[in-house]
Design an enzyme around this catalytic site. Sequence first.
Site, PDB file in Angstrom:
ATOM      1  CG  ASP A   1     -53.252   7.507 -40.808  1.00 63.27           C
ATOM      2  OD1 ASP A   1     -54.049   8.129 -41.544  1.00 63.27           O
ATOM      3  OD2 ASP A   1     -52.041   7.787 -40.730  1.00 63.27           O
TER       4      ASP A   1
ATOM      5  CE  LYS B   1     -50.866   5.880 -42.943  1.00 63.81           C
ATOM      6  NZ  LYS B   1     -49.466   6.336 -42.877  1.00 63.81           N
TER       7      LYS B   1
ATOM      8  NE  ARG C   1     -47.001  16.003 -38.636  1.00 63.63           N
ATOM      9  CZ  ARG C   1     -45.910  15.776 -39.369  1.00 63.63           C
ATOM     10  NH1 ARG C   1     -45.224  16.787 -39.863  1.00 63.63           N
ATOM     11  NH2 ARG C   1     -45.494  14.543 -39.593  1.00 63.63           N
TER      12      ARG C   1
END
Length: 461
Positions: free
Chosen positions: A234, A241, A315
């Site tokens: 990720d 990030k 999600r």
Amino acid sequence: MTDFTALLQPDRGQPARDIHVVHPDRFAEWLARQPARIRTAVAANKVSGRAGNRAILPGEAAEDWAMLLVCDEALDSPWRIASLGEGLPEGTYRLADGGATGAAGLGWLLAQHRFTRYRKPEPAGARVLLTTDVASIDETVRLAAATARVRDLVDTGASDLGPAELEAEVDALAAAHGATVTVTRGDALATGYPMIHAVGQAAARDRAPRLIELEWGDIAHPRVAIVGKGVCFDSGGLDIKPSAGMRLMKKDMGGAAHALALAGLVMQARLKVRLHLLIPAVENAIAGNAFRPGDVLPTRKGLTVENTNTDAEGRLILGDALTKAVEGAPDLLLDFATLTGAARVALGPDLPATFVQDEALAADLLAAGDTVRDPLWRLPLWSGYDDMLKSDIADMVNAPDGGFAGAITAALFLRRFVPATIPWAHLDTFAWRPAARPGRPKGGEAYGLRATWALLKARFG
């Protein structure tokens, strides 16, 4: 994989060194019963009776010795003698005075597991524990192997574990147990599971997104669906990030690792269930075709999602996978996901934030965790926060502004894809141990695996 079977053996009176495990409250009483040579050795080692004290105890012959451990761990703790499992010399041991090993056998085994994919293992002989709990050996070995599976998968670098490698893991599991595997990718994924496709579409071709499904068992048995978040790396996507936040993102498939391990336990024990394992496997990468903040995403369920944060991708892929799972009308639905930093802020690494929309399931799941010393902590599916998911242009957003109740709003997002009639539990797990403890090295870790397994055994065993 460590051969755990060889490390836990039935006690048939074989030669073995004794391990004396003494509670601090009973240390003085225990010491008073010992011969002079033992009291002398205890004094020489400055053993005061505090938890963690240990000493080598001399036997009657020069080559004979035993081990003393002062320990305040409960008798049902898996970690009671784990420090000895990794610290004693090669050899065969038993608990003194005919003490049953019980749950402590698991810690003994896991203390000897090492992740050695990227370096040569340090030479160390086997430390075998004899047990009178013969009936529990197979179960303990299976639990150790399942836990080690989670640890190994999470510890593997993303360069060696992408969506294709996760698929291979499922294929190997299916081959071992006669299960069937279905994989959806490409155009079929784009039309059938559009959120999984959107999250993974920027990855390189050999790391293309997919939905991996395994089915096993008699269709007449209760249907159990297990879903695991499989984000193999990720980057955060276009909402990238910082480097510190990206450092451990090889572990973002920790939910898939838990789901794989739990499915393996189900099939090994041949539980009377119809098992449906679902792993949406993606890499959240950055490229010209990456999904963007502000994109409105269709879903398998027919809802629309305004993407407000590309780093809230877990999600999204779970939403499509959960939709597929509920199409089979499962009697029980469990999902595992390394979903939110908010859960870690609230509960730290050891406690998976657990959300359950069925009170009987919640009670059984929390009780199972307490029984096997694999604790869970329930957080509320607080409907008052549903408004945080409102969008001006779509049915909902994936990540509300403000950061309040982040773990709860993520769970509420998932709840939109699970009918209230289906017993469902969502475990937001860290899948990582930031500091080593006996039997639990720093790195990938299984949290909630033994608790959910105990629940499934109780209900379907």
